[in-house]
Design a protein around this motif. Structure first.
Motif, PDB file in Angstrom:
ATOM      1  N   THR A  13       0.835  -1.204   0.000  1.00 26.30           N
ATOM      2  CA  THR A  13       0.000   0.000   0.000  1.00 26.30           C
ATOM      3  C   THR A  13       0.867   1.251   0.000  1.00 26.30           C
ATOM      4  OG1 THR A  13      -0.064   0.124   2.407  1.00 26.30           O
ATOM      5  CG2 THR A  13      -1.820  -1.172   1.328  1.00 26.30           C
ATOM      6  N   GLN A  14       0.245   2.368  -0.295  1.00 24.35           N
ATOM      7  CA  GLN A  14       0.952   3.646  -0.269  1.00 24.35           C
ATOM      8  C   GLN A  14       1.504   3.911   1.126  1.00 24.35           C
ATOM      9  OE1 GLN A  14      -0.440   6.618   1.442  1.00 24.35           O
ATOM     10  NE2 GLN A  14       1.569   7.539   1.099  1.00 24.35           N
ATOM     11  N   SER A  15       0.694   3.632   2.143  1.00 21.14           N
ATOM     12  CA  SER A  15       1.158   3.899   3.512  1.00 21.14           C
ATOM     13  C   SER A  15       2.311   2.970   3.901  1.00 21.14           C
ATOM     14  CB  SER A  15       0.012   3.805   4.521  1.00 21.14           C
ATOM     15  OG  SER A  15      -0.526   2.509   4.545  1.00 21.14           O
ATOM     16  N   GLY A  16       2.270   1.732   3.446  1.00 22.39           N
ATOM     17  CA  GLY A  16       3.375   0.812   3.703  1.00 22.39           C
ATOM     18  C   GLY A  16       4.649   1.279   3.012  1.00 22.39           C
ATOM     19  N   GLY A  17       4.515   1.694   1.770  1.00 24.65           N
ATOM     20  CA  GLY A  17       5.669   2.212   1.034  1.00 24.65           C
ATOM     21  C   GLY A  17       6.237   3.448   1.696  1.00 24.65           C
ATOM     22  N   SER A  18       5.367   4.293   2.208  1.00 25.44           N
ATOM     23  CA  SER A  18       5.800   5.501   2.905  1.00 25.44           C
ATOM     24  C   SER A  18       6.620   5.138   4.137  1.00 25.44           C
ATOM     25  CB  SER A  18       4.590   6.347   3.309  1.00 25.44           C
ATOM     26  OG  SER A  18       4.985   7.466   4.048  1.00 25.44           O
ATOM     27  N   ARG A  19       6.173   4.137   4.869  1.00 28.57           N
ATOM     28  CA  ARG A  19       6.919   3.693   6.056  1.00 28.57           C
ATOM     29  C   ARG A  19       8.301   3.164   5.660  1.00 28.57           C
ATOM     30  NH1 ARG A  19       1.714   1.935   7.625  1.00 28.57           N
ATOM     31  NH2 ARG A  19       2.134  -0.166   6.898  1.00 28.57           N
ATOM     32  N   TYR A  20       8.364   2.386   4.570  1.00 27.27           N
ATOM     33  CA  TYR A  20       9.655   1.867   4.108  1.00 27.27           C
ATOM     34  C   TYR A  20      10.577   3.014   3.711  1.00 27.27           C
ATOM     35  CZ  TYR A  20       7.070  -2.553   3.698  1.00 27.27           C
ATOM     36  OH  TYR A  20       6.300  -3.657   3.931  1.00 27.27           O
ATOM     37  N   GLU A  21      10.028   3.980   2.984  1.00 31.91           N
ATOM     38  CA  GLU A  21      10.839   5.113   2.541  1.00 31.91           C
ATOM     39  C   GLU A  21      11.301   5.974   3.711  1.00 31.91           C
ATOM     40  OE1 GLU A  21       9.024   7.362  -0.622  1.00 31.91           O
ATOM     41  OE2 GLU A  21       8.570   5.560  -1.766  1.00 31.91           O
ATOM     42  N   SER A  22      10.583   5.916   4.818  1.00 33.80           N
ATOM     43  CA  SER A  22      10.937   6.714   5.996  1.00 33.80           C
ATOM     44  C   SER A  22      11.919   5.993   6.919  1.00 33.80           C
ATOM     45  CB  SER A  22       9.676   7.071   6.779  1.00 33.80           C
ATOM     46  OG  SER A  22       8.852   7.893   5.996  1.00 33.80           O
TER      47      SER A  22
END
Length: 61
Positions: free
Chosen positions: A32-41
């Protein structure tokens, strides 16, 4: 073959280089977008996603 371990910063740079938003970039990885955001962070990217990143970007480590 050894996997390249992508950091969140590297993945963010790849995504931005491709001109994709998070939803567009992460969808093919079943993330998900939120999962990807967490990985990128900085959250650790799980091994199955690392394998898919290696396949997608033809990484030869």
């Amino acid at each position: 073959m050894k996997l390249k371990i992508y950091s969140g910063e590297e993945v963010r740079a790849l995504r931005q280089k491709l001109g994709l938003n998070q939803s567009e970039f992460w969808a093919p990885f079943q993330t998900t977008q939120s999962g990807g955001s967490r990985y990128e962070s900085g959250r650790e990217i799980p091994d199955p996603v690392q394998v898919l990143l290696n396949i997608a970007f033809n990484t030869d480590a």
